[in-house]
Design a protein around this motif. Structure first.
Motif, PDB file in Angstrom:
ATOM      1  N   ALA A   1      35.001  31.103  44.673  1.00  0.00           N
ATOM      2  CA  ALA A   1      34.202  31.528  45.823  1.00  0.00           C
ATOM      3  C   ALA A   1      34.200  33.052  45.959  1.00  0.00           C
ATOM      4  CB  ALA A   1      34.737  30.882  47.098  1.00  0.00           C
ATOM      5  N   ILE A   2      35.346  33.684  45.684  1.00  0.00           N
ATOM      6  CA  ILE A   2      35.423  35.150  45.741  1.00  0.00           C
ATOM      7  C   ILE A   2      34.504  35.761  44.696  1.00  0.00           C
ATOM      8  CG2 ILE A   2      36.938  37.122  45.321  1.00  0.00           C
ATOM      9  CD1 ILE A   2      39.226  35.454  46.500  1.00  0.00           C
TER      10      ILE A   2
ATOM     11  N   ARG B   1      31.186  38.164  45.401  1.00  0.00           N
ATOM     12  CA  ARG B   1      31.063  39.530  44.901  1.00  0.00           C
ATOM     13  C   ARG B   1      29.927  39.685  43.901  1.00  0.00           C
ATOM     14  NH1 ARG B   1      35.509  42.737  46.094  1.00  0.00           N
ATOM     15  NH2 ARG B   1      36.368  41.944  48.073  1.00  0.00           N
ATOM     16  N   VAL B   2      29.702  38.660  43.084  1.00  0.00           N
ATOM     17  CA  VAL B   2      28.717  38.772  42.005  1.00  0.00           C
ATOM     18  C   VAL B   2      27.375  38.178  42.409  1.00  0.00           C
ATOM     19  CG1 VAL B   2      28.229  38.158  39.604  1.00  0.00           C
ATOM     20  CG2 VAL B   2      30.561  38.719  40.291  1.00  0.00           C
TER      21      VAL B   2
ATOM     22  N   GLU C   1      26.372  35.054  41.678  1.00  0.00           N
ATOM     23  CA  GLU C   1      25.960  33.963  40.802  1.00  0.00           C
ATOM     24  C   GLU C   1      27.165  33.073  40.491  1.00  0.00           C
ATOM     25  OE1 GLU C   1      24.191  35.443  37.278  1.00  0.00           O
ATOM     26  OE2 GLU C   1      22.568  36.508  38.299  1.00  0.00           O
ATOM     27  N   PRO C   2      26.973  31.750  40.581  1.00  0.00           N
ATOM     28  CA  PRO C   2      28.069  30.808  40.252  1.00  0.00           C
ATOM     29  C   PRO C   2      28.172  30.578  38.749  1.00  0.00           C
ATOM     30  CG  PRO C   2      26.168  29.582  40.981  1.00  0.00           C
ATOM     31  CD  PRO C   2      25.777  31.049  41.078  1.00  0.00           C
ATOM     32  N   ALA C   3      28.467  31.653  38.013  1.00  0.00           N
ATOM     33  CA  ALA C   3      28.445  31.567  36.553  1.00  0.00           C
ATOM     34  C   ALA C   3      29.503  30.606  36.004  1.00  0.00           C
ATOM     35  CB  ALA C   3      28.648  32.952  35.944  1.00  0.00           C
ATOM     36  N   PHE C   4      30.575  30.404  36.759  1.00  0.00           N
ATOM     37  CA  PHE C   4      31.656  29.529  36.285  1.00  0.00           C
ATOM     38  C   PHE C   4      31.655  28.186  37.002  1.00  0.00           C
ATOM     39  CE2 PHE C   4      33.306  33.630  34.877  1.00  0.00           C
ATOM     40  CZ  PHE C   4      33.803  33.313  33.622  1.00  0.00           C
ATOM     41  N   ALA C   5      30.500  27.770  37.496  1.00  0.00           N
ATOM     42  CA  ALA C   5      30.422  26.503  38.229  1.00  0.00           C
ATOM     43  C   ALA C   5      30.815  25.307  37.346  1.00  0.00           C
ATOM     44  CB  ALA C   5      29.020  26.306  38.786  1.00  0.00           C
TER      45      ALA C   5
ATOM     46  N   PRO D   1      35.777  41.853  36.613  1.00  0.00           N
ATOM     47  CA  PRO D   1      36.770  42.329  35.635  1.00  0.00           C
ATOM     48  C   PRO D   1      37.346  41.177  34.826  1.00  0.00           C
ATOM     49  CG  PRO D   1      37.181  43.266  37.803  1.00  0.00           C
ATOM     50  CD  PRO D   1      36.144  42.212  37.997  1.00  0.00           C
ATOM     51  N   ARG D   2      37.742  41.466  33.610  1.00  0.00           N
ATOM     52  CA  ARG D   2      38.297  40.420  32.752  1.00  0.00           C
ATOM     53  C   ARG D   2      39.559  39.814  33.339  1.00  0.00           C
ATOM     54  NH1 ARG D   2      37.539  41.580  26.304  1.00  0.00           N
ATOM     55  NH2 ARG D   2      35.289  42.029  26.324  1.00  0.00           N
ATOM     56  N   TRP D   3      40.381  40.656  33.963  1.00  0.00           N
ATOM     57  CA  TRP D   3      41.623  40.126  34.505  1.00  0.00           C
ATOM     58  C   TRP D   3      41.347  39.099  35.600  1.00  0.00           C
ATOM     59  CZ3 TRP D   3      42.496  40.469  39.660  1.00  0.00           C
ATOM     60  CH2 TRP D   3      41.831  41.469  40.379  1.00  0.00           C
TER      61      TRP D   3
END
Length: 234
Positions: free
Chosen positions: A30-31, A35-36, A38-42, A105-107
């Motif tokens: 959700a964070i 911030r972005v 888009e639910p790219a990791f849905a 960020p990747r982290w």
């Protein structure tokens, strides 16, 4: 009364822990969406849902076992459990998406996927712990450990089939011909795919090691519960 109360309490606590892990993963997602935008990791939610399936089946099997259900009922559920079990540790392979989807960020993406993957792995190990105990009670310790190690080895192959040839658990029903064809091709030339062998061995060792840690922690909790029962007079 304690013989029923303490196992139910442990199972309730375990389920609460797994629900908590799922909520943490959902919160991180959700964070990222906030911030972005888009639910790219849905897709991780679907993978996590599939990871819950073997745990729920294992809980049902445990309840039926305590109700003295016949072996054929538990066996049928056990087949379904084994088919869905690879979905739990499968989320570990989603780390390949770290850095592949822009916007954060990747982290953070590593932490996000780690929350889903960690919860998925725990769901699989917890379900195996329940089934292991059930088989050990019915067929003895050796059968319990054979089930545990064997199911993890098969899960490693299932993870490979899901990540690379892109098969799913329900392909056993919807696409059995394609699944059988791939399996027979590999059996005809078992040493012909070094990557598959390395992947399966590495994943199996990692899963077995993780399960041993889970097993010993579970044994410690059981001993503490037994001590409490003795302390409070059963």
């Amino acid at each position: 009364m304690s013989e029923t109360f303490w196992p139910v309490l442990r199972l309730t606590g375990l389920t609460a822990l797994l629900v908590g892990g799922s909520l943490v993963a959902a919160g991180l997602h959700a964070i990222r969406v906030d911030r972005v935008g888009e639910p790219a990791f849905a897709f991780l939610f679907w993978n996590l849902f599939l990871a819950w399936v073997p745990y729920v089946i294992a809980v049902v099997m445990t309840a039926l076992d305590r109700a003295r259900a016949p072996g054929w009922v538990l066996g049928a559920l056990g087949v379904a459990w084994l088919l869905f079990l690879p979905n739990a540790p499968y989320i570990l392979t989603d780390f390949i998406h770290v850095g592949a989807i822009p916007g954060a960020p990747r982290w953070f993406d590593a932490a996000l996927i780690g929350a889903f993957a960690g919860t998925g792995l725990l769901l699989g190990l917890a379900s195996l712990l329940l089934v292991h105990h059930m088989v050990a009670r019915r067929a003895g310790p050796l059968a319990g450990w054979a089930l545990a190690v064997g199911s993890l080895a098969l899960s490693s192959l299932g993870i490979y089939l899901g990540r690379f040839p892109r098969f799913n658990s329900w392909d056993v029903v919807t696409n059995p011909d394609g699944l059988v064809r791939i399996i027979l091709m590999r059996l005809a030339d078992p040493w012909g795919n070094p990557f598959l062998l390395a992947f399966a061995v590495t994943m199996t060792l990692g899963l077995v090691g993780s399960y041993l840690v889970t097993w010993f922690l579970g044994q410690m909790l059981v001993r503490r519960s037994v001590g409490r029962v003795a302390q409070y007079g059963g």
